[in-house]
Design an enzyme around this catalytic site. Structure first.
Site, short mmCIF file in Angstrom:
data_model
loop_
_atom_site.label_atom_id
_atom_site.label_comp_id
_atom_site.label_asym_id
_atom_site.label_seq_id
_atom_site.Cartn_x
_atom_site.Cartn_y
_atom_site.Cartn_z
CB ALA A 16 43.27 38.68 36.38
N GLY A 18 45.75 38.68 41.81
CA GLY A 18 46.34 38.05 42.81
C GLY A 18 46.93 36.74 42.44
CG ASP A 67 35.90 48.61 42.69
OD1 ASP A 67 35.70 47.56 43.64
OD2 ASP A 67 36.21 49.71 43.24
CE LYS A 167 38.55 34.15 51.64
NZ LYS A 167 38.39 34.84 50.35
CG LEU A 192 47.94 28.13 54.28
CD1 LEU A 192 47.46 29.49 54.50
CD2 LEU A 192 49.08 27.64 55.51
CB SER A 199 54.17 36.03 56.62
OG SER A 199 52.97 36.67 56.81
#
Length: 315
Positions: A16, A18, A67, A167, A192, A199
């Protein structure tokens, strides 16, 4: 079709902290869910992303430190939840993708899906993957690609496409375990993710020139990605994988604009009239998700979806 009300449903969002996770938490709270926000390895100062929660005022939100490498902490966060939104965030001490990240991501996916199997209340898992788990292979360019395709692991390893490798292997691991344990899982394979902090070092962008040439370079806006996650969770007819993007980089002008965004100080190369007018054929289909979201929107469950999402590009 989605049920009319979700006011009594409890779901878990992991990780949560991110950008996707924190916005999912916010949106889920807005539409009436009780949310277990599971954060990993981040010091919690009363906010997740841009969200601030003062002194536990929001009774529908509970924060957990979970975790993905600690099985017990995952089961604690999932307790009593009917659903999980799971996205892997690289460990803070290893923020970039390399040849070893696949092992970490696979281990995390395995732990999380196994914990779901041991949690009686879990009805559905939305697993966040990536379009990079679809588009890479020795046989590019193929005539078209969709959710049925998988990136070739050996090809990814050979070209050092570590994001795509991680992924692909993690998602395959999750699917194998979900099927073995009888878990109802869907995956979102996003393009994306666009945003202010994007960046040139983003691991998704390794091989960007090739994706552009093949017609498989796709991006997604945050609102659209969040809505897609909630849509596939709430719609009982959702199944399998969903490619999620709402823009295709297939014109020279698009590529130049993105390059300027990623490297503002680098001068743009001159372009000929022929280059400026060239449109590369889009070879990645998002029709499966578009159809689900059209049906879903007409049901009114995501009343602000049409305002938030730009028009999608048909092929």
């Amino acid at each position: 079709m989605a049920p009319a009300s979700f006011h009594h449903e409890k779901v878990c969002v992991m990780d949560a902290s991110g950008r996707l996770g924190s916005n999912l938490v916010e949106r889920l709270l807005q539409i009436g869910y009780t949310v277990h926000a599971a954060v990993q390895g981040h010091v919690f100062h009363g906010h997740i992303g841009d969200l601030k929660f003062n002194g536990g005022e929001n009774k529908k939100l509970k924060i957990f430190h979970a975790d993905p490498f600690d099985y017990q902490s995952i089961t604690d966060a999932l307790k009593g939840c009917s659903g999980l939104f799971y996205a892997f965030e690289p460990p803070e001490d290893q923020p970039t993708y390399d040849e070893f990240m696949a092992e970490e991501e696979v281990r995390a996916a395995h732990n999380v899906i196994e914990a779901c199997a041991q949690t009686d209340t879990i009805d559905k898992v939305v697993f966040t993957s990536s379009a990079t788990a679809v588009v890479w292979g020795d046989n590019n360019p193929q005539p078209d690609l969709d959710e049925r395709h998988w990136s070739d692991v050996n090809f990814c390893r050979k070209l050092k496409l570590w994001h795509a490798l991680s992924k692909t292997v993690a998602e395959k691991t999750a699917w194998a375990l979900a099927m073995d344990r009888g878990i109802n899982m869907v995956s979102i394979n996003g393009g994306l993710l666009m945003g202010p902090n994007l960046s040139i070092t983003h691991p998704y962008l390794k091989g960007a020139a090739e994706m552009y040439e093949y017609g498989t370079f796709v991006t997604v806006d945050l609102n659209f990605l969040v809505d897609a996650h909630i849509c596939v969770f709430q719609d009982v007819s959702s199944y399998g994988r969903y490619l999620c993007f709402n823009h295709v980089i297939n014109r020279h002008e698009d590529a130049i604009q993105l390059a300027r965004l990623l490297s503002p100080s680098t001068p743009s190369p001159p372009q000929s009239d022929e280059e400026a007018n060239t449109i590369i054929q889009q070879r990645l289909s998002n029709k499966k998700l578009n159809k689900l979201m059209e049906d879903f929107e007409s049901g009114g469950a995501l009343e602000d979806w049409s305002q938030n999402s730009p028009s999608t590009i048909e092929i």
